[in-house]
Design an enzyme around this catalytic site. Structure first.
Site, PDB file in Angstrom:
ATOM      1  CG  ASN A   1      -0.368   0.638   2.438  1.00 20.85           C
ATOM      2  OD1 ASN A   1      -0.332   1.858   2.570  1.00 20.85           O
ATOM      3  ND2 ASN A   1       0.133  -0.203   3.339  1.00 20.85           N
TER       4      ASN A   1
ATOM      5  CB  CYS B   1       5.965   9.976   8.509  1.00 23.71           C
ATOM      6  SG  CYS B   1       5.009  11.035   7.449  1.00 23.71           S
TER       7      CYS B   1
ATOM      8  N   GLY C   1       0.893  -8.044   5.897  1.00 24.75           N
ATOM      9  CA  GLY C   1       0.236  -9.345   5.775  1.00 24.75           C
ATOM     10  C   GLY C   1       1.155 -10.488   6.178  1.00 24.75           C
TER      11      GLY C   1
ATOM     12  N   GLY D   1       2.494  -7.452  12.722  1.00 26.51           N
ATOM     13  CA  GLY D   1       3.002  -7.906  11.431  1.00 26.51           C
ATOM     14  C   GLY D   1       2.420  -9.236  11.025  1.00 26.51           C
ATOM     15  N   GLY D   2       1.431  -9.198  10.167  1.00 31.75           N
ATOM     16  CA  GLY D   2       0.915 -10.421   9.561  1.00 31.75           C
ATOM     17  C   GLY D   2       0.109 -11.312  10.480  1.00 31.75           C
TER      18      GLY D   2
HETATM   19  C1  LIG Z   1      -3.487   0.146   3.874  1.00 29.06           C
HETATM   20  C2  LIG Z   1      -2.642   0.318   5.111  1.00 29.06           C
HETATM   21  C3  LIG Z   1      -2.598   1.562   5.751  1.00 29.06           C
HETATM   22  C4  LIG Z   1      -1.811   1.737   6.877  1.00 29.06           C
HETATM   23  N1  LIG Z   1      -1.794   2.959   7.498  1.00 29.06           N
HETATM   24  C5  LIG Z   1      -1.036   3.134   8.614  1.00 29.06           C
HETATM   25  C6  LIG Z   1      -1.049   4.361   9.317  1.00 29.06           C
HETATM   26  O1  LIG Z   1      -1.764   5.312   8.970  1.00 29.06           O
HETATM   27  N2  LIG Z   1      -0.249   4.484  10.408  1.00 29.06           N
HETATM   28  C7  LIG Z   1       0.539   3.457  10.864  1.00 29.06           C
HETATM   29  O2  LIG Z   1       1.221   3.610  11.862  1.00 29.06           O
HETATM   30  N3  LIG Z   1       0.550   2.269  10.231  1.00 29.06           N
HETATM   31  C8  LIG Z   1      -0.215   2.088   9.121  1.00 29.06           C
HETATM   32  N4  LIG Z   1      -0.216   0.859   8.494  1.00 29.06           N
HETATM   33  C9  LIG Z   1       0.661  -0.215   9.002  1.00 29.06           C
HETATM   34  C10 LIG Z   1      -0.085  -1.170   9.936  1.00 29.06           C
HETATM   35  O3  LIG Z   1      -0.554  -0.505  11.085  1.00 29.06           O
HETATM   36  C11 LIG Z   1       0.826  -2.338  10.355  1.00 29.06           C
HETATM   37  O4  LIG Z   1       1.918  -1.824  11.088  1.00 29.06           O
HETATM   38  C12 LIG Z   1       1.370  -3.126   9.183  1.00 29.06           C
HETATM   39  O5  LIG Z   1       0.397  -3.262   8.175  1.00 29.06           O
HETATM   40  C13 LIG Z   1       1.880  -4.514   9.575  1.00 29.06           C
HETATM   41  O6  LIG Z   1       0.867  -5.287  10.180  1.00 29.06           O
HETATM   42  P1  LIG Z   1      -0.070  -6.321   9.360  1.00 29.06           P
HETATM   43  O7  LIG Z   1       0.830  -7.182   8.548  1.00 29.06           O
HETATM   44  O8  LIG Z   1      -0.835  -7.052  10.407  1.00 29.06           O
HETATM   45  O9  LIG Z   1      -0.939  -5.469   8.505  1.00 29.06           O
HETATM   46  C14 LIG Z   1      -1.024   0.665   7.375  1.00 29.06           C
HETATM   47  C15 LIG Z   1      -1.097  -0.580   6.740  1.00 29.06           C
HETATM   48  C16 LIG Z   1      -1.898  -0.777   5.636  1.00 29.06           C
HETATM   49  C17 LIG Z   1      -1.946  -2.131   4.989  1.00 29.06           C
END
Ligand SMILES: Cc1cc2nc3c(=O)[nH]c(=O)nc-3n(C[C@H](O)[C@H](O)[C@H](O)COP(=O)(O)O)c2cc1C
Ligand SMILES: Cc1cc2nc3c(=O)[nH]c(=O)nc-3n(C[C@H](O)[C@H](O)[C@H](O)COP(=O)(O)OP(=O)(O)OC[C@H]3O[C@@H](n4cnc5c(N)ncnc54)[C@H](O)[C@@H]3O)c2cc1C
Ligand code: FES
Lengths: 312, 276
Positions: A76, A136, A223, A249-250
């Site tokens: 993303n 960021c 993911g 993470g995932g």
């Molecule tokens: C579409 C999308 C938008 C995200 N927006 C933010 C955000 O605004 N701030 C943030 O700290 N992390 C953001 N993340 C990161 C997630 O909070 C998380 O740290 C990351 O996706 C890893 O976890 P996961 O694999 O369970 O998704 C975003 C992730 C995705 C997929």
């Protein structure tokens, strides 16, 4: 570990001063501002929610395409799209039921702006804590992430720590050589806890057009594809600092979440899983409790850091 | 394009496949038993997880796929819905391999439906490719309020979806195929032009299909000073407004989410040149 099955399990944990009824939160950017999930379950049944990251002013994000699917994951590049801190406080927070624990996530392009957002969130009764999103791009460092350079990260944590007395979590970028160094920097500057990981910087290409699949060229990978990397980083960071860690993470189900607890995370955040299963966070919370009961673990907190590394 | 407060709230259900039938070309018809299904206004959609079928959940492919609710079969208990789909890639290929008794995860109903035509006014519905699937419930309900003309297009006759169902509604059906294997040889938007030029004016216009087709329908309507409702397609991760992945630009420079603010839009509000 553990003994015979127990009938009740104490699921409560404390994450850097934030009291949680169970160790499962939702990850920023994957849960909107919370209200979108109210049709699916009672949000007070999970530990808490980390809202979409907010900036000082409302912002529009990147042009489409913003997302793409990858093997067992997704890319993303949403950009900074959010409603801004004022609308967050006046419109989004009041939309949530009273029992829901809310952590506000903050990101900006300059350090003094991060501090200003933190100030505005301080003392807002519904905000249980702040999470500083250090992934960021830092304009003054030519676009490198705040969390990618130790001195910049130190300045960021110092400034936001000064701006608020609320519980302060720092969300680390995984796009670094040594996560332990970054974790220590945050602890040294007074962070109350760490959240890791954010998305892994990544790229995919459409071979017909030879173009990147996202308008922004690079995106963040999330993911199941990133879970082993995230688990490694949580384990390393947990050995480097004493402040609590929230593992991310995932995580798709309770088994995944339990691995993070075993590797030293006090709590976890469910991210991308919310998209494919709006009940994912609730199911993870219930699954952790059931696991603890089966394994005779009276307190979920007792699972934390129980990794057994065989002597080599 | 209706107040979302009146719409049924979405559910997450592991639905049971009742039937999954090849219908010629790359078309399939999937019938799902969805416990608690509240029904869906025309134009709303569901997210289907083709990876999460059968007993074990799989996470590759990871994301659910948006699919229009072709129709709700009200008589069955639990309620059943039908989805008409084309095999387009990995996710829909997996969906095509499901059998009766398998489970498919459903999240929905989602999105903002079509605004119904004013009673008594003629409705012109233009569908191309998989977009046809978004129009059946609209045709059925509009037919109870006034005359309906349905114009369906595809590359060839074999690729057409749902023709017999539309015909059974008693609406006027006009067909276009690019190879001329059935109906008018050419594009379905040419049928729209002809219908508008022969009509008395005041028709409600609806278009759903590939982006170039909807863009052309919007132009045809705009040239005649007419509005047109379109249903946009976009890649989606969540379908309910939380990932912000399905954003498209509006003509006024703001951003809309296809899943939450749409998929139905007034064609004049869409910045067509900025679509992915
Ligand atoms: C579409 C999308 C938008 C995200 N927006 C933010 C955000 O605004 N701030 C943030 O700290 N992390 C953001 N993340 C990161 C997630 O909070 C998380 O740290 C990351 O996706 C890893 O976890 P996961 O694999 O369970 O998704 C975003 C992730 C995705 C997929
Ligand atoms: C609101 C909505 C309703 C829809 N209703 C239907 C329906 O009723 N029946 C139906 O067959 N299809 C429908 N679609 C399109 C369907 O979602 C895609 O065809 C499907 O996601 C493709 O998945 P895949 O894994 O098979 O293909 P992939 O391997 O993901 O992609 C195959 C090809 O399709 C393109 N593509 C992928 N996803 C989309 C998408 N969401 N929109 C446009 N192009 C895409 C890709 O660029 C690629 O060229 C709808 C889409 C939306 C947004
Ligand atoms: S698909 Fe997630 S916001 Fe629209």
């Amino acid at each position: 570990m553990g003994g015979p099955a127990v009938s009740t399990v104490d699921t409560r944990v404390k994450l850097g001063g934030i009291a949680l009824r169970n160790p499962v939160l939702t990850a920023s950017g994957t849960f909107g501002y919370g209200a979108e999930f109210a049709p699916f379950f009672d949000l007070a049944r999970i530990g808490g929610i980390v809202a979409k990251s907010i900036t000082l002013e409302p912002r529009q994000g990147n042009r489409p395409p913003r997302i793409a699917e990858t093997p067992a994951g997704m890319l993303n590049a949403i950009g900074l799209e959010n409603v801004g801190v004022d609308a967050f406080i006046t419109e989004k927070l009041p939309a949530l039921a009273a029992g829901v624990v809310v952590v506000a996530s903050v990101f900006e392009t300059e350090i003094d702006r991060y501090a200003e957002v933190c100030k505005r969130l301080s003392g807002v009764p519904r905000v249980a804590g702040l999470e500083i999103n250090a992934s960021c791009p830092h304009v003054k460092s030519g676009g490198i992430e705040f969390g990618q350079r130790a001195e910049v990260l130190a300045q960021l944590v110092r400034a936001t720590r000064r701006a608020t007395s609320a519980p302060l979590l720092v969300k680390l970028s995984p796009n670094v050589t040594d996560i332990r160094e970054m974790a220590r920097v945050c602890e040294g500057e007074g962070a109350d806890g760490l959240s890791l990981v954010n998305t892994l910087q990544a790229l995919d290409i459409d071979i017909e057009t030879r173009r990147p699949v996202l308008s922004n060229v690079l995106g963040g990978l999330s993911g199941p594809a990133i879970r082993p990397v995230a688990l490694r980083m949580v384990w390393q960071a947990s050995q480097a600092v004493r402040i609590p860690i929230c593992g991310i993470g995932g995580i798709m189900n309770a088994e995944d979440a339990i691995k993070f607890l075993i590797c030293g995370a006090t709590a976890v955040q469910v991210g991308t899983a919310n998209y494919l299963n709006p009940l994912a966070a609730l199911e993870v919370a219930e699954g952790i409790e059931a696991h603890a009961r089966r394994h005779g673990v009276a307190r979920v907190a007792d699972l934390v850091g129980t990794i057994e590394v065989p002597a080599r | 394009m209706k107040e979302s407060a009146q719409l049924a709230l979405p559910l997450r259900v592991d639905a049971e496949v009742r039937e999954n039938r090849a219908e010629g070309g790359s078309n399939f018809r999937l019938r799902l038993a969805v416990a608690g299904w509240p029904g869906a206004e025309p134009g709303r959609f569901v997210m289907l997880s083709p990876g999460a079928r059968g007993a074990a959940l799989r996470f590759d492919p990871l994301l659910p796929r948006p699919m229009a609710v072709y129709r709700t079969l009200g008589v069955a208990a639990p309620p059943e819905i039908e989805v008409l789909y084309k095999v387009a890639g990995r996710g829909t290929r997996l969906l095509a391999e499901t059998h009766a008794g398998d489970r498919v995860r459903v999240v929905g109903p989602l999105g903002v439906p079509f605004a119904m035509p004013v009673a008594g006014r003629r409705a012109l519905l233009v569908g191309g490719g998989t977009g046809i699937a978004s129009l059946y419930e609209l045709a059925a309900r509009a037919a109870q309020r006034g005359p309906v003309v349905v114009m369906l297009g595809a590359r060839s006759e074999a690729e057409l979806m749902g023709c017999d169902d539309f015909a059974a509604l008693g609406v006027e059906l006009r067909i276009a195929t690019e190879d001329g294997s059935r109906g008018h040889r050419g594009r379905v938007t040419e049928l729209l032009e002809a219908a508008l030029d022969a009509g008395a004016g005041g028709e409600a216009i609806y278009a759903c299909g590939p982006t170039p087709m909807m863009r052309r329908a919007a132009e045809i309507a705009a040239l005649r000073g007419r509005s047109c409702q379109v249903s946009l397609e976009n890649r989606m991760a969540c379908g309910f407004g939380v990932c912000l992945g399905c954003a498209v630009p509006r003509a006024d420079g703001s951003i809309a989410l296809v899943c939450r603010d749409g998929p139905v839009f007034e064609a004049g509000q869409v910045a067509w040149a900025g679509l992915p």
